[in-house]
Write an enzyme that holds these catalytic residues in place. Structure first.
Site, PDB file in Angstrom:
ATOM      1  N   ARG A   8       0.843  -1.195   0.000  1.00 36.56           N
ATOM      2  CA  ARG A   8       0.000   0.000   0.000  1.00 36.56           C
ATOM      3  C   ARG A   8       0.880   1.246   0.000  1.00 36.56           C
ATOM      4  O   ARG A   8       1.575   1.508   0.973  1.00 36.56           O
ATOM      5  CB  ARG A   8      -0.923  -0.012   1.227  1.00 36.56           C
ATOM      6  CG  ARG A   8      -2.296   0.600   0.942  1.00 36.56           C
ATOM      7  CD  ARG A   8      -3.099   0.762   2.210  1.00 36.56           C
ATOM      8  NE  ARG A   8      -2.471   1.738   3.066  1.00 36.56           N
ATOM      9  CZ  ARG A   8      -2.479   1.697   4.402  1.00 36.56           C
ATOM     10  NH1 ARG A   8      -3.096   0.726   5.033  1.00 36.56           N
ATOM     11  NH2 ARG A   8      -1.879   2.630   5.105  1.00 36.56           N
ATOM     12  N   HIS A  49      -4.508   4.369   3.967  1.00 37.11           N
ATOM     13  CA  HIS A  49      -5.649   3.455   3.863  1.00 37.11           C
ATOM     14  C   HIS A  49      -6.846   4.181   3.253  1.00 37.11           C
ATOM     15  O   HIS A  49      -7.540   3.663   2.386  1.00 37.11           O
ATOM     16  CB  HIS A  49      -6.004   2.935   5.253  1.00 37.11           C
ATOM     17  CG  HIS A  49      -7.321   2.248   5.328  1.00 37.11           C
ATOM     18  ND1 HIS A  49      -7.516   0.983   4.820  1.00 37.11           N
ATOM     19  CD2 HIS A  49      -8.524   2.645   5.813  1.00 37.11           C
ATOM     20  CE1 HIS A  49      -8.788   0.638   5.005  1.00 37.11           C
ATOM     21  NE2 HIS A  49      -9.410   1.625   5.601  1.00 37.11           N
ATOM     22  N   TYR A  92       2.654   4.762  11.425  1.00 37.13           N
ATOM     23  CA  TYR A  92       2.963   3.327  11.496  1.00 37.13           C
ATOM     24  C   TYR A  92       3.715   2.746  10.296  1.00 37.13           C
ATOM     25  O   TYR A  92       4.164   1.602  10.347  1.00 37.13           O
ATOM     26  CB  TYR A  92       1.675   2.516  11.746  1.00 37.13           C
ATOM     27  CG  TYR A  92       0.602   2.686  10.677  1.00 37.13           C
ATOM     28  CD1 TYR A  92       0.580   1.874   9.561  1.00 37.13           C
ATOM     29  CD2 TYR A  92      -0.384   3.669  10.802  1.00 37.13           C
ATOM     30  CE1 TYR A  92      -0.395   2.028   8.588  1.00 37.13           C
ATOM     31  CE2 TYR A  92      -1.365   3.825   9.833  1.00 37.13           C
ATOM     32  CZ  TYR A  92      -1.374   3.000   8.729  1.00 37.13           C
ATOM     33  OH  TYR A  92      -2.327   3.162   7.772  1.00 37.13           O
TER      34      TYR A  92
HETATM   35  C1  LIG Z   1     -16.325  -6.504   9.610  1.00 36.22           C
HETATM   36  C2  LIG Z   1     -15.469  -5.279   9.664  1.00 36.22           C
HETATM   37  N1  LIG Z   1     -14.561  -5.138  10.660  1.00 36.22           N
HETATM   38  C3  LIG Z   1     -13.798  -4.033  10.721  1.00 36.22           C
HETATM   39  C4  LIG Z   1     -13.910  -3.031   9.785  1.00 36.22           C
HETATM   40  C5  LIG Z   1     -13.023  -1.798   9.861  1.00 36.22           C
HETATM   41  N2  LIG Z   1     -12.050  -1.819   8.761  1.00 36.22           N
HETATM   42  C6  LIG Z   1     -12.225  -1.060   7.668  1.00 36.22           C
HETATM   43  S1  LIG Z   1     -11.001  -1.284   6.546  1.00 36.22           S
HETATM   44  C7  LIG Z   1     -10.218  -2.414   7.519  1.00 36.22           C
HETATM   45  C8  LIG Z   1      -8.934  -3.057   7.061  1.00 36.22           C
HETATM   46  C9  LIG Z   1      -9.108  -4.089   6.003  1.00 36.22           C
HETATM   47  O1  LIG Z   1      -7.867  -4.453   5.491  1.00 36.22           O
HETATM   48  P1  LIG Z   1      -7.718  -5.383   4.245  1.00 36.22           P
HETATM   49  O2  LIG Z   1      -8.716  -6.484   4.286  1.00 36.22           O
HETATM   50  O3  LIG Z   1      -6.294  -5.765   4.140  1.00 36.22           O
HETATM   51  O4  LIG Z   1      -8.152  -4.450   3.018  1.00 36.22           O
HETATM   52  P2  LIG Z   1      -7.436  -3.128   2.469  1.00 36.22           P
HETATM   53  O5  LIG Z   1      -8.124  -1.986   3.144  1.00 36.22           O
HETATM   54  O6  LIG Z   1      -5.988  -3.183   2.804  1.00 36.22           O
HETATM   55  O7  LIG Z   1      -7.694  -3.137   0.991  1.00 36.22           O
HETATM   56  C10 LIG Z   1     -10.916  -2.597   8.708  1.00 36.22           C
HETATM   57  C11 LIG Z   1     -10.487  -3.495   9.783  1.00 36.22           C
HETATM   58  C12 LIG Z   1     -14.866  -3.229   8.760  1.00 36.22           C
HETATM   59  N3  LIG Z   1     -15.027  -2.330   7.779  1.00 36.22           N
HETATM   60  N4  LIG Z   1     -15.626  -4.340   8.724  1.00 36.22           N
END
Ligand SMILES: Cc1ncc(C[n+]2csc(CCOP(=O)(O)OP(=O)(O)O)c2C)c(N)n1
Ligand SMILES: [Mg+2]
Length: 355
Positions: free
Chosen positions: A255, A259, A268
């Site tokens: 990334r 985010h 971080y």
């Molecule tokens: C069920 C759920 N738990 C927590 C969140 C909060 N949240 C939003 S984005 C994220 C990180 C997800 O990371 P990843 O699956 O690696 O996807 P990326 O954002 O890196 O594409 C989290 C924990 C959420 N949206 N849904």
């Protein structure tokens, strides 16, 4: 049952580095295909860069940046037919553009406007999924349904590295594997789930190794190599249509942006690592590849950019021209028999909004 081999460990690559690592090619892709892939990458890149500006200008809300994720999206969608279904996460919010969806629709979604919610059947693109991984069982169910009806369409579910720790991912992957549903599990492994690094996410050596436990093939590709992504997805689609069930694709990237607009990664992430990654970002690498083949000139690249920018200008103008939605919408589909207090709540909301 077919024998399941351990997941591929090496990252598949097609694009070389212009020096020691030679360029490969993908069988079956014409020069027109290569240029169309470029157009799509530029479309997504432009969408992303403009959206960040629109956010800073207060014209859209919080926005999940996908800079350097474009090759995973454009490469995989290019391996699909129009009948195939796409299940995006918020990271693939603009993937509908690759099916001809107007930019204004996606921008309206980020503006929280009802015109941003399209009918999935119009584009074979499901709603943008914000809860992590909950769309994987939906995609598995749709793919299984296609199989039961004897249709040839397949489905692709896009999710991140963090999603592989979620129960919904496991349930969807396991169900699709057992049912031999025509599903592609496309994992964008950008090595971060907001501030949680990959090593805190899994004890597995690679995410593709998880495929072995489901009894399906797992492959790893360089997520910044649009041609490798295309080729791996094409193989997965062929397998799905042949009745051989799902494939797990781990597209490895890093990334290189926050985010989302509400995130400050300087708390971080090592900034030097991010800079390194930006050096090998997917659009620049693909343009260098096309130039080495003599397929892309400065003028042609500029024309593609100008066209993409124009689509964005039209898109934001159209989204901003939408009349403000009626606040009653917040209440109207919430309950079959709404309590009387809803009327008071709505009146209060209208008063606060000054309507
Ligand atoms: C069920 C759920 N738990 C927590 C969140 C909060 N949240 C939003 S984005 C994220 C990180 C997800 O990371 P990843 O699956 O690696 O996807 P990326 O954002 O890196 O594409 C989290 C924990 C959420 N949206 N849904
Ligand atoms: Mg991630």
């Amino acid at each position: 049952m077919a024998q399941v081999l351990p997941a591929e460990r090496d990252l598949r690559r097609v694009i070389g580095d212009g020096e020691g690592v030679p360029d490969g090619e993908v069988e079956g892709l014409s020069e027109d295909d290569l240029l169309e892939l470029h157009r799509r990458l530029v479309q997504l890149r432009t969408y992303d860069e403009r959206s960040l500006v629109y956010h800073r200008q207060g014209r859209i809300g919080t926005y999940a940046i996908f800079w350097n994720h474009e090759a995973m999206q454009a490469g995989s969608v290019y391996a699909l037919e129009r009948e195939d279904w796409i299940f995006p996460s918020y990271r693939e919010s603009a993937i509908g553009l690759l099916r001809g969806m107007p930019a204004s629709t996606v921008l309206s979604w980020w503006r929280g406007h009802p015109t941003g919610w399209w009918n999935p059947a119009d584009w074979n693109v499901a709603s943008i999924c914000v809860p992590i991984g909950t769309h994987v069982p939906h995609a598995a169910g749709l793919a299984w349904g296609k199989k039961l009806r004897g249709e040839s369409a397949c489905a692709v579910a896009y999710f991140g590295d963090g999603a592989t720790s979620e129960g919904a991912f496991h349930e969807g992957a396991n169900f699709a594997a057992v049912m031999r549903a025509p599903l592609i599990l496309f994992c964008n492994n950008n090595q971060w789930a907001i501030s949680t690094p990959l090593e805190a996410q899994t004890a597995a050596e690679t995410l593709a190794d998880k495929a072995v436990g489901y009894g399906i093939p797992g492959v790893r590709v360089d997520g910044a190599d649009v041609l490798a992504v295309y080729e791996a997805t094409r193989e997965a689609v062929t397998r799905a249509r042949a009745g051989d069930g799902p494939t797990f694709i781990e597209a490895v990237t890093y990334r290189a942006a926050p985010h989302a607009t509400a995130d400050d990664p300087s708390a971080y992430i090592d900034p030097a690592r991010v800079e390194e990654e930006k050096e090998r970002e997917c659009l620049g690498r693909y343009e260098a590849y096309l130039r080495r083949l003599g397929l892309l000139s400065d003028e042609a690249a500029e024309a593609v950019r100008a066209e993409a920018l124009e689509r964005m200008r039209e898109g934001i103008a159209q989204a901003e021209a939408e009349p403000a939605p009626d606040p009653a919408l917040l209440f109207s589909h919430a309950l079959a028999s709404p309590p009387a207090s809803f009327d008071q709540d709505l009146a209060e909301l209208r008063r606060v909004l000054g309507g």
